[in-house]
Design an enzyme around this catalytic site. Structure first.
Site, PDB file in Angstrom:
ATOM      1  N   LYS A 196      -0.170   6.922  13.691  1.00  0.00           N
ATOM      2  CA  LYS A 196      -1.599   6.865  13.995  1.00  0.00           C
ATOM      3  C   LYS A 196      -2.155   8.240  14.379  1.00  0.00           C
ATOM      4  O   LYS A 196      -3.336   8.519  14.133  1.00  0.00           O
ATOM      5  CB  LYS A 196      -1.855   5.844  15.104  1.00  0.00           C
ATOM      6  CG  LYS A 196      -1.616   4.397  14.664  1.00  0.00           C
ATOM      7  CD  LYS A 196      -2.435   4.035  13.430  1.00  0.00           C
ATOM      8  CE  LYS A 196      -2.331   2.566  13.077  1.00  0.00           C
ATOM      9  NZ  LYS A 196      -3.135   2.220  11.871  1.00  0.00           N
TER      10      LYS A 196
ATOM     11  N   VAL B 283       0.806  -1.222   0.000  1.00  0.00           N
ATOM     12  CA  VAL B 283       0.000   0.000   0.000  1.00  0.00           C
ATOM     13  C   VAL B 283       0.837   1.269   0.000  1.00  0.00           C
ATOM     14  O   VAL B 283       0.323   2.360  -0.278  1.00  0.00           O
ATOM     15  CB  VAL B 283      -0.982   0.034   1.193  1.00  0.00           C
ATOM     16  CG1 VAL B 283      -1.985  -1.097   1.105  1.00  0.00           C
ATOM     17  CG2 VAL B 283      -0.230   0.022   2.525  1.00  0.00           C
TER      18      VAL B 283
ATOM     19  N   ALA C 210       3.178   8.093  16.190  1.00  0.00           N
ATOM     20  CA  ALA C 210       3.213   9.250  15.298  1.00  0.00           C
ATOM     21  C   ALA C 210       2.384   8.991  14.045  1.00  0.00           C
ATOM     22  O   ALA C 210       1.643   9.873  13.579  1.00  0.00           O
ATOM     23  CB  ALA C 210       4.663   9.566  14.922  1.00  0.00           C
TER      24      ALA C 210
ATOM     25  N   SER D  66      -5.543   4.475  16.143  1.00  0.00           N
ATOM     26  CA  SER D  66      -5.283   3.710  17.368  1.00  0.00           C
ATOM     27  C   SER D  66      -5.275   4.662  18.548  1.00  0.00           C
ATOM     28  O   SER D  66      -4.973   5.858  18.403  1.00  0.00           O
ATOM     29  CB  SER D  66      -3.919   3.018  17.268  1.00  0.00           C
ATOM     30  OG  SER D  66      -3.518   2.486  18.512  1.00  0.00           O
TER      31      SER D  66
ATOM     32  N   TYR E 165       4.913   4.190  15.517  1.00  0.00           N
ATOM     33  CA  TYR E 165       3.507   3.787  15.382  1.00  0.00           C
ATOM     34  C   TYR E 165       2.580   4.879  15.919  1.00  0.00           C
ATOM     35  O   TYR E 165       1.572   5.235  15.286  1.00  0.00           O
ATOM     36  CB  TYR E 165       3.284   2.482  16.138  1.00  0.00           C
ATOM     37  CG  TYR E 165       1.920   1.869  15.972  1.00  0.00           C
ATOM     38  CD1 TYR E 165       1.597   1.126  14.838  1.00  0.00           C
ATOM     39  CD2 TYR E 165       0.948   2.010  16.968  1.00  0.00           C
ATOM     40  CE1 TYR E 165       0.348   0.551  14.690  1.00  0.00           C
ATOM     41  CE2 TYR E 165      -0.302   1.438  16.831  1.00  0.00           C
ATOM     42  CZ  TYR E 165      -0.598   0.707  15.700  1.00  0.00           C
ATOM     43  OH  TYR E 165      -1.850   0.131  15.559  1.00  0.00           O
TER      44      TYR E 165
ATOM     45  N   ASN F 140      -6.866  -0.183   6.595  1.00  0.00           N
ATOM     46  CA  ASN F 140      -6.551  -1.029   7.743  1.00  0.00           C
ATOM     47  C   ASN F 140      -5.103  -1.518   7.791  1.00  0.00           C
ATOM     48  O   ASN F 140      -4.634  -1.926   8.849  1.00  0.00           O
ATOM     49  CB  ASN F 140      -7.502  -2.238   7.748  1.00  0.00           C
ATOM     50  CG  ASN F 140      -7.147  -3.275   8.784  1.00  0.00           C
ATOM     51  OD1 ASN F 140      -7.281  -3.040   9.985  1.00  0.00           O
ATOM     52  ND2 ASN F 140      -6.681  -4.440   8.330  1.00  0.00           N
TER      53      ASN F 140
END
Length: 257
Positions: A166, A65, A164, A149, A162, A91
């Site tokens: 989200k 992606v 940063a 999250s 992670y 997702n």
């Protein structure tokens, strides 16, 4: 009265759709009579998902992606294969854990590349399709749900990349909701807490388990079955007047901060 959650024949693209939460989301959408396009980097899990879910309303697309060329081509293929596209669940995500003082740049770039840049690439590609539909007179072109999250709302230890990424996803949601509201395109995000998947296996081990459970008012980790219905709700007509919002599906973890 028709159930406003039903999405009969709507085509929904799910990234990271081959396993875990993505696969549960696909099952939920199929139960609501939608058709699903599963995108994943792992060809084997895609094949397993297609066989398990049934090929009549499921198609699979293998790739990364964070590769804009792949995503653009894939969205065009989905429209060609199904005849339309009505929604996206952003997702796909990875974790590369390390303390902030010790994190390698490769770990930083890997997580930002998939979880934030990849989310933007997919949002942009699907958004362009929905805008084109709106310009052609479709009054309800579609909706997008970005998976964020609680790590992006209250921080996390050992996953600054992670957290940063989200947090950035929340920004993607709000900005695109403002820009695309005039086309009647709804964009929202959901913030999961600790879902029982392979990605959270470490923090659910005995060493950390009690610490995290003590912060969840409902007193348990969530299952993929807990998060899928509310996520899919945001794609349905039942959520037609909701946009730019962040829904925590976390057993109350966010409010305990």
């Amino acid at each position: 009265m028709q159930n406003p959650m039903m999405m009969t024949d709507r085509v929904i693209m799910i990234t990271g759709g081959g396993q875990g939460i993505g696969r549960q989301l696909a099952e939920q959408l199929l139960s609501l009579e939608a058709q699903v396009a599963l995108v994943d980097i792992d060809a084997d899990v895609l094949s397993d998902a297609r066989d398990a879910l049934g090929p009549d309303r499921v198609r699979t697309y293998c790739g990364d992606v964070s590769d804009a060329a792949f995503v653009g081509t894939t969205v065009a293929k989905i429209v060609n294969d199904f005849g339309d596209i009505h929604g996206l669940i952003n997702n796909a995500g990875i974790v590369r854990a390390a303390m902030a003082s010790e994190m390698a740049m490769e770990q930083w770039h890997q997580v930002i590349g998939v979880n934030l840049t990849g989310a933007f690439i997919c949002l942009q590609a699907v958004g362009q399709q929905l805008i084109n539909k709106a310009k052609q007179g479709d009054p309800n072109p579609g909706s997008i749900v970005n998976i964020s999250s609680d790590a992006g709302r209250r921080g996390t230890i050992g996953q600054i990349n992670y957290g940063a990424a989200k947090s950035g996803v929340l920004g993607l949601t709000m900005c695109s909701a403002r820009e695309w509201g005039r086309y009647n395109i709804n964009v929202n995000s959901v913030c999961y807490g600790m879902v029982e998947t392979a990605m959270t296996e470490t923090i659910r081990q005995e060493k950390f388990r009690d610490k995290y459970l003590s912060q969840i008012p409902l007193g348990r980790f969530s299952t993929t079955g807990d998060v899928a219905p509310a996520t899919c709700f945001l794609l349905s007509d039942a959520a037609s007047y909701i946009t730019g919002q962040h829904l925590s599906i976390d057993g109350g973890f966010y409010i305990s901060s």
